[in-house]
Design a protein around this motif. Structure first.
Motif, mmCIF file in Angstrom:
data_model
loop_
_atom_site.group_PDB
_atom_site.id
_atom_site.type_symbol
_atom_site.label_atom_id
_atom_site.label_comp_id
_atom_site.label_asym_id
_atom_site.label_seq_id
_atom_site.Cartn_x
_atom_site.Cartn_y
_atom_site.Cartn_z
ATOM 1 N N ASP A 154 0.753 -1.248 0.000
ATOM 2 C CA ASP A 154 0.000 0.000 0.000
ATOM 3 C C ASP A 154 0.785 1.302 0.000
ATOM 4 O O ASP A 154 0.531 2.162 0.818
ATOM 5 C CB ASP A 154 -0.944 -0.004 1.194
ATOM 6 C CG ASP A 154 -2.348 0.381 0.750
ATOM 7 O OD1 ASP A 154 -2.533 0.673 -0.424
ATOM 8 O OD2 ASP A 154 -3.238 0.385 1.593
ATOM 9 N N THR A 155 1.710 1.465 -0.918
ATOM 10 C CA THR A 155 2.239 2.810 -1.130
ATOM 11 C C THR A 155 2.200 3.151 -2.614
ATOM 12 O O THR A 155 3.001 3.928 -3.103
ATOM 13 C CB THR A 155 3.683 2.940 -0.597
ATOM 14 O OG1 THR A 155 4.512 1.928 -1.208
ATOM 15 C CG2 THR A 155 3.741 2.795 0.898
ATOM 16 N N HIS A 156 1.237 2.579 -3.327
ATOM 17 C CA HIS A 156 1.191 2.732 -4.778
ATOM 18 C C HIS A 156 0.468 3.984 -5.223
ATOM 19 O O HIS A 156 0.696 4.469 -6.325
ATOM 20 C CB HIS A 156 0.506 1.512 -5.396
ATOM 21 C CG HIS A 156 -0.884 1.287 -4.880
ATOM 22 N ND1 HIS A 156 -1.120 0.714 -3.637
ATOM 23 C CD2 HIS A 156 -2.109 1.562 -5.401
ATOM 24 C CE1 HIS A 156 -2.421 0.637 -3.438
ATOM 25 N NE2 HIS A 156 -3.049 1.146 -4.476
ATOM 26 N N ARG A 157 -0.429 4.528 -4.423
ATOM 27 C CA ARG A 157 -1.263 5.660 -4.838
ATOM 28 C C ARG A 157 -0.596 6.976 -4.456
ATOM 29 O O ARG A 157 -0.039 7.106 -3.359
ATOM 30 C CB ARG A 157 -2.625 5.561 -4.150
ATOM 31 C CG ARG A 157 -3.628 6.618 -4.601
ATOM 32 C CD ARG A 157 -4.824 6.660 -3.700
ATOM 33 N NE ARG A 157 -5.739 5.551 -3.866
ATOM 34 C CZ ARG A 157 -6.969 5.653 -4.398
ATOM 35 N NH1 ARG A 157 -7.398 6.831 -4.821
ATOM 36 N NH2 ARG A 157 -7.742 4.607 -4.469
ATOM 37 N N PRO A 158 -0.622 7.998 -5.339
ATOM 38 C CA PRO A 158 -0.076 9.299 -4.942
ATOM 39 C C PRO A 158 -0.698 9.791 -3.653
ATOM 40 O O PRO A 158 -1.912 9.711 -3.462
ATOM 41 C CB PRO A 158 -0.459 10.205 -6.127
ATOM 42 C CG PRO A 158 -0.590 9.281 -7.289
ATOM 43 C CD PRO A 158 -1.136 7.997 -6.734
ATOM 44 N N GLY A 159 0.142 10.280 -2.759
ATOM 45 C CA GLY A 159 -0.317 10.776 -1.467
ATOM 46 C C GLY A 159 -0.116 9.809 -0.329
ATOM 47 O O GLY A 159 -0.188 10.199 0.836
ATOM 48 N N MET A 160 0.156 8.535 -0.629
ATOM 49 C CA MET A 160 0.355 7.563 0.448
ATOM 50 C C MET A 160 1.751 7.690 1.032
ATOM 51 O O MET A 160 2.686 8.161 0.364
ATOM 52 C CB MET A 160 0.100 6.148 -0.063
ATOM 53 C CG MET A 160 -1.309 5.969 -0.606
ATOM 54 S SD MET A 160 -1.814 4.249 -0.753
ATOM 55 C CE MET A 160 -2.141 3.861 0.965
ATOM 56 N N ILE A 161 1.893 7.300 2.292
ATOM 57 C CA ILE A 161 3.179 7.439 2.973
ATOM 58 C C ILE A 161 3.608 6.099 3.546
ATOM 59 O O ILE A 161 2.788 5.221 3.819
ATOM 60 C CB ILE A 161 3.121 8.496 4.099
ATOM 61 C CG1 ILE A 161 2.239 8.010 5.264
ATOM 62 C CG2 ILE A 161 2.633 9.836 3.571
ATOM 63 C CD1 ILE A 161 2.343 8.882 6.508
ATOM 64 N N ALA A 162 4.921 5.965 3.718
ATOM 65 C CA ALA A 162 5.447 4.816 4.453
ATOM 66 C C ALA A 162 5.174 5.012 5.935
ATOM 67 O O ALA A 162 5.116 6.142 6.434
ATOM 68 C CB ALA A 162 6.946 4.677 4.200
ATOM 69 N N ARG A 163 5.001 3.888 6.637
ATOM 70 C CA ARG A 163 4.753 3.929 8.078
ATOM 71 C C ARG A 163 5.996 3.410 8.800
ATOM 72 O O ARG A 163 6.192 2.198 8.890
ATOM 73 C CB ARG A 163 3.536 3.078 8.433
ATOM 74 C CG ARG A 163 2.225 3.595 7.859
ATOM 75 C CD ARG A 163 1.074 2.655 8.180
ATOM 76 N NE ARG A 163 -0.218 3.223 7.800
ATOM 77 C CZ ARG A 163 -1.391 2.612 7.996
ATOM 78 N NH1 ARG A 163 -1.420 1.403 8.555
ATOM 79 N NH2 ARG A 163 -2.518 3.178 7.616
#
Length: 405
Positions: free
Chosen positions: A176-185
């Motif tokens: 789940d970091t494929h979409r623009p705006g997503m961040i690593a946790r």
């Protein structure tokens, strides 16, 4: 001369400043037992405090992560996870002094962008932050069966608390970091923002994992809130979806099918969903799913404008020259020629002028240029120029973050 100092906090000041932040947000500071579980996630590094006579009066906290930008690249990001000023020190410049120091600290650390979730919408625009993603609040009334044509090859299982804490971080990283705006946790994020919700004091949330043909590929975090009363003892409960992430459309549909099939539920509520969540299209009766609100989600701040613009990809259209103003980080000021081939500084005449917060609103593709110009955020642009900006900055998928911090 001010009667306070602004500096990085020390490890010995971690608990004092954490308590200050919680109180400034009208919460209750943690017990010793609770603090022992989260203290490792509140190290001094990256946290700016304001002090009067050695006593904390303000805190601006952050941690390091990465942000996915259009095209799939990631850039270093400072995630601002808590800002607060003691009630008897507000309106005295403490917040501005902390935010200014924090921004320059981000420059020193090499962060390309910074981001936050704003508790008040009137505060952060003046520091260069703009709304870069939006989120929907969805409500699905039961019963809400899925269409027979929806292909659901996978299965869903519930995890025990310890298993969820051990396995979900790596699952999130895989899917789940494929979409623009997503961040690593990063590792310190999980004890405060995930693990706590699984315990009774934090809400007693459950975790469901979807398994597809290639293994685990999605998860949901939820809890059930009773709605019955003495006068209405048979009323069904509300299922509240805290998180929902999936690597594939099939995994997303499978998790929605599970959430909508839990017994004795009257309504399923999901806040913080992408504005293009397809749940309504999955249903036999799409009216059972309603978007009851759309709110700002991630507020973005470009720390290094040339590096940020160079990191993302652009559509196919004639170039446009942006003149960017940044009153707090003057190295960002200047003109940038944006084209399908990339970005470069230029001395050419500008096609439009905008402040750095407006550039952040365009950056991930959430907004079109025309409404921004209509609101006075973009100046000097013709209709043809605005159309070029839209073609260059538009993305195929609506940006979304899906991580609270």
């Amino acid at each position: 001369m001010s009667d306070y100092v602004v500096r990085q906090i020390t490890d010995a000041e971690s608990r004092e400043t954490f308590d200050l932040l919680v109180r400034s947000l009208h919460g209750n500071p943690p017990s010793d037992e609770r603090w022992a579980k989260v203290s490792d996630s509140w190290a001094a590094d990256g946290r700016t405090g304001a002090f009067h006579d050695g006593e904390a009066i303000g805190i601006a906290s952050s941690f390091a992560t990465t942000l996915t930008v259009p095209g799939g690249a990631t850039v270093p990001m400072g995630a601002v996870d808590g800002v607060g000023v003691r009630a008897d020190w507000t309106r005295r410049g403490v917040l501005t002094a902390m935010m200014d120091r924090q921004l320059h600290d981000f420059v020193r650390r090499g962060h390309v962008v910074a981001a936050l979730h704003a508790s008040e919408a009137l505060i952060y625009g003046r520091f260069g932050y703009g709304v870069a993603t939006r989120m929907a609040t969805l409500q699905v009334k039961q019963p809400a069966p899925l269409r027979e044509s929806v292909d659901l090859p996978g299965r869903v299982r519930l995890l025990a608390t310890d298993e969820a804490i051990a396995t979900i971080p790596s699952l999130y990283q895989r899917i789940d970091t494929h979409r623009p705006g997503m961040i690593a946790r990063p590792e310190p994020w999980w004890p405060i923002a995930f693990n706590w919700h699984l315990h009774p004091d934090g809400g007693n949330h459950r975790v469901a994992v979807h398994t597809g043909p290639n293994g685990d590929d999605g998860f949901a975090v939820f809890h059930v809130v009773p709605q019955n009363s003495y006068l209405d003892p048979e009323r069904g409960a509300a299922l509240e979806v805290h998180e929902l992430h999936a690597a594939t459309p099939e995994a997303l549909a499978g998790l929605w099918r599970f959430l909508l099939s839990v017994d004795l539920i009257e309504v399923v509520n999901a806040r913080g969903r992408p504005v293009d969540d397809p749940v309504g299209l999955l249903l036999v009766d799409p009216r059972r799913a309603q978007t009851i609100g759309v709110d700002d989600e991630l507020w973005l701040r470009l720390i290094d404008v040339p590096a940020a613009l160079a990191a993302r990809t652009y559509g196919s259209r004639e170039p446009v020259v942006l003149e960017v103003n940044d009153r707090m980080l003057p190295d960002n000021r200047g003109r940038y020629r944006v084209s399908s081939n990339g970005v470069e500084r230029t001395e050419d005449e500008a096609d439009l002028q905008l402040d750095v917060d407006t550039l952040a609103m365009l950056y991930l593709g959430a907004w079109e240029a025309g409404p921004l110009a209509l609101s006075g955020r973009i100046a000097g642009a013709s209709a043809e120029t605005l159309a070029r900006v839209d073609a260059l900055f538009r993305t195929g998928t609506q940006p979304w973050t899906g991580t609270h911090f």
